[in-house]
Write a protein that holds these residues in place. Sequence first.
Motif, PDB file in Angstrom:
ATOM      1  N   UNK A 206      14.330 -25.318 -16.560  1.00 35.78           N
ATOM      2  CA  UNK A 206      13.969 -24.056 -15.920  1.00 35.78           C
ATOM      3  C   UNK A 206      13.676 -23.024 -16.994  1.00 35.78           C
ATOM      4  N   UNK A 207      12.591 -22.294 -16.824  1.00 35.71           N
ATOM      5  CA  UNK A 207      12.187 -21.272 -17.786  1.00 35.71           C
ATOM      6  C   UNK A 207      12.321 -19.899 -17.149  1.00 35.71           C
ATOM      7  N   UNK A 208      13.186 -19.072 -17.716  1.00 43.13           N
ATOM      8  CA  UNK A 208      13.306 -17.700 -17.239  1.00 43.13           C
ATOM      9  C   UNK A 208      12.221 -16.809 -17.832  1.00 43.13           C
ATOM     10  N   UNK A 209      11.613 -17.255 -18.921  1.00 42.55           N
ATOM     11  CA  UNK A 209      10.543 -16.515 -19.589  1.00 42.55           C
ATOM     12  C   UNK A 209       9.722 -17.508 -20.411  1.00 42.55           C
ATOM     13  N   UNK A 210       8.448 -17.192 -20.669  1.00 45.14           N
ATOM     14  CA  UNK A 210       7.620 -18.113 -21.454  1.00 45.14           C
ATOM     15  C   UNK A 210       8.182 -18.428 -22.835  1.00 45.14           C
ATOM     16  N   UNK A 211       8.882 -17.459 -23.450  1.00 42.79           N
ATOM     17  CA  UNK A 211       9.354 -17.712 -24.812  1.00 42.79           C
ATOM     18  C   UNK A 211      10.472 -18.746 -24.884  1.00 42.79           C
ATOM     19  N   UNK A 212      10.866 -19.297 -23.735  1.00 42.13           N
ATOM     20  CA  UNK A 212      11.842 -20.388 -23.738  1.00 42.13           C
ATOM     21  C   UNK A 212      11.173 -21.760 -23.876  1.00 42.13           C
ATOM     22  N   UNK A 213       9.841 -21.791 -23.830  1.00 48.55           N
ATOM     23  CA  UNK A 213       9.138 -23.074 -23.891  1.00 48.55           C
ATOM     24  C   UNK A 213       9.328 -23.751 -25.243  1.00 48.55           C
ATOM     25  N   UNK A 214       9.080 -23.026 -26.325  1.00 48.82           N
ATOM     26  CA  UNK A 214       9.161 -23.651 -27.650  1.00 48.82           C
ATOM     27  C   UNK A 214      10.572 -24.115 -27.989  1.00 48.82           C
ATOM     28  N   UNK A 215      11.630 -23.339 -27.706  1.00 48.30           N
ATOM     29  CA  UNK A 215      12.977 -23.866 -27.948  1.00 48.30           C
ATOM     30  C   UNK A 215      13.263 -25.139 -27.149  1.00 48.30           C
ATOM     31  N   UNK A 216      12.764 -25.205 -25.917  1.00 45.83           N
ATOM     32  CA  UNK A 216      12.970 -26.415 -25.112  1.00 45.83           C
ATOM     33  C   UNK A 216      12.273 -27.602 -25.765  1.00 45.83           C
ATOM     34  N   UNK A 217      11.060 -27.384 -26.250  1.00 47.42           N
ATOM     35  CA  UNK A 217      10.340 -28.456 -26.933  1.00 47.42           C
ATOM     36  C   UNK A 217      11.031 -28.845 -28.236  1.00 47.42           C
ATOM     37  N   UNK A 218      11.562 -27.850 -28.947  1.00 46.06           N
ATOM     38  CA  UNK A 218      12.230 -28.126 -30.222  1.00 46.06           C
ATOM     39  C   UNK A 218      13.457 -29.008 -30.020  1.00 46.06           C
ATOM     40  N   UNK A 219      14.159 -28.809 -28.914  1.00 46.43           N
ATOM     41  CA  UNK A 219      15.331 -29.638 -28.626  1.00 46.43           C
ATOM     42  C   UNK A 219      14.955 -31.104 -28.465  1.00 46.43           C
ATOM     43  N   UNK A 220      13.694 -31.345 -28.137  1.00 46.02           N
ATOM     44  CA  UNK A 220      13.224 -32.716 -27.940  1.00 46.02           C
ATOM     45  C   UNK A 220      12.370 -33.194 -29.108  1.00 46.02           C
TER      46      UNK A 220
END
Length: 224
Positions: A206-220
């Motif tokens: 779940x993304x509360x804001x667009x800037x959470x996309x890259x951290x989510x990708x980085x975790x993977x």
Amino acid sequence: MPPINTLLFDLDGTLLDTAPDLVAAVNQVLLHEDRPALPLAQLRPFVSGGASVLLRRAFGDDRESPLFQRRLQHMLDYYLANIAVHTRLFDGMSAILEYLESQNIPWGIVTNKPGWLTNPLLDALGLAERSSCTISGDTVAQKKPHPLPMLEACRRLDRPPEHCVYVGDDSRDIQAGRAAGMLTLAAVYGYVPEGDDPRCWGADGLLQAPDEILPWLAQRGAVT
């Protein structure tokens, strides 16, 4: 887990904040009939449903009635002529696209918006040439939640679905992405109607804001 090397976005309510221009088009029809305009906040949650949903919210018409069809045409004519007056990338999205491009990670768009609206909108915002692949609502024989548009994007990008992430702000986005075999992210910051719980959509995040996309990708391990 297969490596992630492609991002695909829904358009309205995920990549772009199109609500101001779409609601302005609805209000143009209301004002033409001497009815009061409606506030943006009232209609914003329903923008992802498309023009017909917005008009039904404003007028309560049966979409099959001749009056509804005339109103719809009026709305769409006005919207096309004013398609990018207030529409912008969501805050933080520009930096994400620039980063993906700097890393040679292709990104694309899969939307139910018809091509005759999608293409001029992307042209107006300078995104048409940047998107590696754009699938509109009339590009293939099916729309989301059917997986066919997602699979067509993969075919054009020469990417297996399991290497792609799809980001969308509606349950049909997540349904389509999952059915195609992609990872999915629910854009909670988008146009989610009250009472619709994105936690129930089955997304991988779940993304509360667009800037959470890259951290989510980085975790993977997709980005550094």
